[in-house]
Design an enzyme around this catalytic site. Structure first.
Site, PDB file in Angstrom:
ATOM      1  N   ARG A 171       0.740  -1.386   0.182  1.00 52.96           N
ATOM      2  CA  ARG A 171       0.011  -0.015  -0.073  1.00 52.96           C
ATOM      3  C   ARG A 171       0.639   1.282  -0.064  1.00 52.96           C
ATOM      4  NH1 ARG A 171      -4.582  -0.613   3.850  1.00 52.96           N
ATOM      5  NH2 ARG A 171      -5.406  -1.588   1.980  1.00 52.96           N
ATOM      6  N   TYR A 172       1.863   1.267   0.796  1.00 51.50           N
ATOM      7  CA  TYR A 172       2.758   2.186   0.820  1.00 51.50           C
ATOM      8  C   TYR A 172       3.913   2.103  -0.093  1.00 51.50           C
ATOM      9  CZ  TYR A 172      -0.160   3.251   5.000  1.00 51.50           C
ATOM     10  OH  TYR A 172      -1.151   3.318   6.022  1.00 51.50           O
ATOM     11  N   ARG A 175       7.301   0.007   1.436  1.00 47.37           N
ATOM     12  CA  ARG A 175       7.247  -0.951   2.594  1.00 47.37           C
ATOM     13  C   ARG A 175       6.049  -1.715   2.282  1.00 47.37           C
ATOM     14  NH1 ARG A 175       5.836   3.982   4.564  1.00 47.37           N
ATOM     15  NH2 ARG A 175       4.035   4.438   5.790  1.00 47.37           N
ATOM     16  N   CYS A 184      -3.029 -17.804  14.645  1.00 53.03           N
ATOM     17  CA  CYS A 184      -2.702 -17.257  15.939  1.00 53.03           C
ATOM     18  C   CYS A 184      -2.869 -18.071  16.993  1.00 53.03           C
ATOM     19  CB  CYS A 184      -3.669 -15.933  16.029  1.00 53.03           C
ATOM     20  SG  CYS A 184      -3.316 -14.717  15.045  1.00 53.03           S
ATOM     21  N   CYS A 188      -8.522 -12.825  18.794  1.00 50.05           N
ATOM     22  CA  CYS A 188      -9.156 -11.643  19.243  1.00 50.05           C
ATOM     23  C   CYS A 188     -10.612 -11.500  18.549  1.00 50.05           C
ATOM     24  CB  CYS A 188      -8.422 -10.450  19.260  1.00 50.05           C
ATOM     25  SG  CYS A 188      -6.582 -10.557  19.919  1.00 50.05           S
ATOM     26  N   CYS A 191     -10.711  -8.979  15.328  1.00 48.81           N
ATOM     27  CA  CYS A 191      -9.654  -9.302  14.431  1.00 48.81           C
ATOM     28  C   CYS A 191      -9.918  -8.434  12.953  1.00 48.81           C
ATOM     29  CB  CYS A 191      -9.411 -10.718  14.295  1.00 48.81           C
ATOM     30  SG  CYS A 191      -7.945 -10.817  13.166  1.00 48.81           S
ATOM     31  N   ARG A 193      -8.332  -9.248  10.330  1.00 53.84           N
ATOM     32  CA  ARG A 193      -8.239 -10.191   9.302  1.00 53.84           C
ATOM     33  C   ARG A 193      -9.037 -11.619   9.681  1.00 53.84           C
ATOM     34  NH1 ARG A 193      -2.656  -8.405   9.617  1.00 53.84           N
ATOM     35  NH2 ARG A 193      -2.465  -6.692   8.438  1.00 53.84           N
ATOM     36  N   ASP A 353     -11.381  -1.331  13.609  1.00 52.56           N
ATOM     37  CA  ASP A 353     -11.973  -1.641  12.231  1.00 52.56           C
ATOM     38  C   ASP A 353     -13.345  -2.276  12.238  1.00 52.56           C
ATOM     39  OD1 ASP A 353      -9.552  -0.698  11.030  1.00 52.56           O
ATOM     40  OD2 ASP A 353      -8.407  -2.485  11.332  1.00 52.56           O
ATOM     41  N   ASP A 390      -7.538   3.643  10.262  1.00 56.66           N
ATOM     42  CA  ASP A 390      -7.096   2.752   9.154  1.00 56.66           C
ATOM     43  C   ASP A 390      -8.269   3.002   8.211  1.00 56.66           C
ATOM     44  OD1 ASP A 390      -5.374   1.561   7.474  1.00 56.66           O
ATOM     45  OD2 ASP A 390      -4.812   0.105   9.018  1.00 56.66           O
ATOM     46  N   LYS A 397      -3.389   4.507   7.160  1.00 57.15           N
ATOM     47  CA  LYS A 397      -3.626   5.033   8.429  1.00 57.15           C
ATOM     48  C   LYS A 397      -3.369   6.587   8.509  1.00 57.15           C
ATOM     49  CE  LYS A 397      -1.057   1.323  10.427  1.00 57.15           C
ATOM     50  NZ  LYS A 397      -0.587   0.645   9.409  1.00 57.15           N
TER      51      LYS A 397
END
Length: 436
Positions: A171-172, A175, A184, A188, A191, A193, A353, A390, A397
């Site tokens: 995206r950037y 990076r 995981c 959570c 999450c 994703r 999100d 985000d 962000k």
């Protein structure tokens, strides 16, 4: 909930011997082990001493003896045992906490994309009687997850649209995000994703996907920063993660590697001396740790972070703002102050999100601004994270701040400080304008 923090008298202080303890829970002076000791007589054969990489907290000891009486300390401290015995079903969880009818129904009729998994260690931190307690709400599903509201999307950040090859989000300009696993140790409930995490059809390690992703990074010389995420990269075996780090380090234009993880919080047993010794070989290596609430800062978690910091890895925290969990100034102040004492710099405070079924977690934007205003100026700047949204749809962000710039008046910039007082700065080179 009893808060077993770094400052508990059972916790060991920072230092070069942090975390290395005898069976009797005494700190080892391991530097002395290399000194030659004269032996005028043949040494007597003694039973081997057993060394543990952590000093477990009283809370964890009581929990283990009650719910896992046949499990030894060896097994409890083995991160693979913790990962393999993650709690995934309603019967096991109901032995440990008194499930509300809401929680029980959510687990028995779970149909969402995000699975349930809680390491035994993290389960030891949950309040057994209060369904509204902070850590419990983060990992135990409720039927509210079935309620989908306007604006919620499976991929709210538009990561799929910015994915040139499987596993890479670019995206950037300089990076990339490298999703290295779908696993995981603890999931959570908010999450980002949840659409791709923990699916039966996914692979723990997909080497073919890794190779294509590395080829993409190597072929784009503008990429100087690679963030490993997932899933959680620290659930990978040492040899797999080292292979990946070594391959990335051979790419000349990659200047630094970062790892995003929650493992030090939910699976601190993973952060062994051998593991950190391996990570030290791949500097500059940075780590962002997902930390939600002060109750997560146990002696075990603190020791894990100190061990990582002692290995020369700069640590930052990433905290998701969650309604009724950490959305007030006193709770956030306790968290950021405690983080600094274990050498973790508060980095980002994320607006939650809008994934499907997340409305019960999301706060108004004004709550985040209120927290930043309650921290800035009232405590050290090192303790103040950057509050970001985000942006849905792939906007990236975007930082948000309270209104500190009030406007201009006769060439002066009007500024409001943390106490609410307005001051003038002679902005003589600027044209008179209305900041709004």
């Amino acid at each position: 909930m009893e808060n077993e923090t770094l400052f508990n008298e059972e916790a060991e202080p920072p230092g070069p011997t942090t975390g290395l303890v005898k069976v009797e829970n005494e700190v080892i002076d391991f530097f002395s082990l290399n000194r030659a000791t004269p032996q005028p007589y043949p040494a007597k054969q003694k039973q081997d001493r057993v060394y543990f990489p952590f000093k477990d907290s009283p809370r964890a000891r009581v929990f283990r003896k009650r719910f896992y009486p046949d499990i030894t300390r060896f097994e409890w401290f083995d991160w693979r045992w913790q990962l393999g015995h993650a709690i995934r079903d309603v019967d096991t969880l109901s032995r440990i906490i008194n499930l509300s009818e809401n929680e029980r129904q959510a687990m028995q009729h779970h149909t969402g994309a995000l699975p349930v998994a809680i390491t035994p260690y993290y389960a030891s931190l949950l309040d057994a009687h209060d369904p509204g307690s902070a850590l419990r709400r983060c990992v135990v599903p409720v039927v509210d997850e079935c309620l989908h509201t306007a604006g919620e999307e499976e991929d709210p950040l538009g990561e799929e649209a910015d994915s040139p090859v499987c596993g890479i989000v670019h995206r950037y300009p300089d990076r990339v995000l490298f999703l290295v696993t779908d696993i995981c140790s603890t999931y959570c409930r908010y999450c980002t994703r949840s659409r791709i995490i923990g699916r039966d059809s996914q692979h723990f390690v997909d080497l073919e996907k890794w190779e294509k992703a590395i080829e993409y990074i190597a072929g784009n010389p503008n990429i100087r920063d690679v963030l490993l995420s997932g899933g959680d990269p620290l659930t990978l075996p040492d040899e797999k993660l080292e292979w990946l780090l070594a391959r990335l380090q051979t790419i000349r234009h990659v200047e630094l590697i970062r790892i995003g993880t929650k493992v030090p919080v939910v699976l601190p047993q993973r952060i062994t001396p051998a593991f950190t010794a391996m990570l030290k070989k791949y500097h500059p290596l940075w780590m962002s740790i997902h930390i939600t609430h002060p109750d997560e800062l146990t002696p075990e978690m603190s020791a894990a972070c100190i061990r990582l910091a002692d290995a020369g890895i700069p640590l930052g925290s990433q905290t998701v703002l969650l309604s009724g969990i950490n959305d007030d100034v006193p709770t956030m102040a306790r968290l950021v102050h405690a983080l600094l004492q274990i050498r973790v710099r508060p980095y980002y405070l994320y607006q939650c999100d809008p994934i499907p079924g997340s409305s019960h977690f999301r706060t108004p934007i004004s709550k985040g601004l209120e927290i930043i205003q309650g921290l800035r100026g009232h405590t050290t700047g090192y303790a103040v994270p950057t509050y970001v949204v985000d942006a849905p749809g792939g906007g990236g962000k975007i930082p948000l701040l309270p209104e500190y710039a009030v406007g201009w008046d006769k060439g002066d910039l009007l500024l409001r400080n943390y106490a609410g007082n307005v001051y003038r700065y002679p902005d003589n080179h600027a044209e008179t304008k209305d900041i709004h």
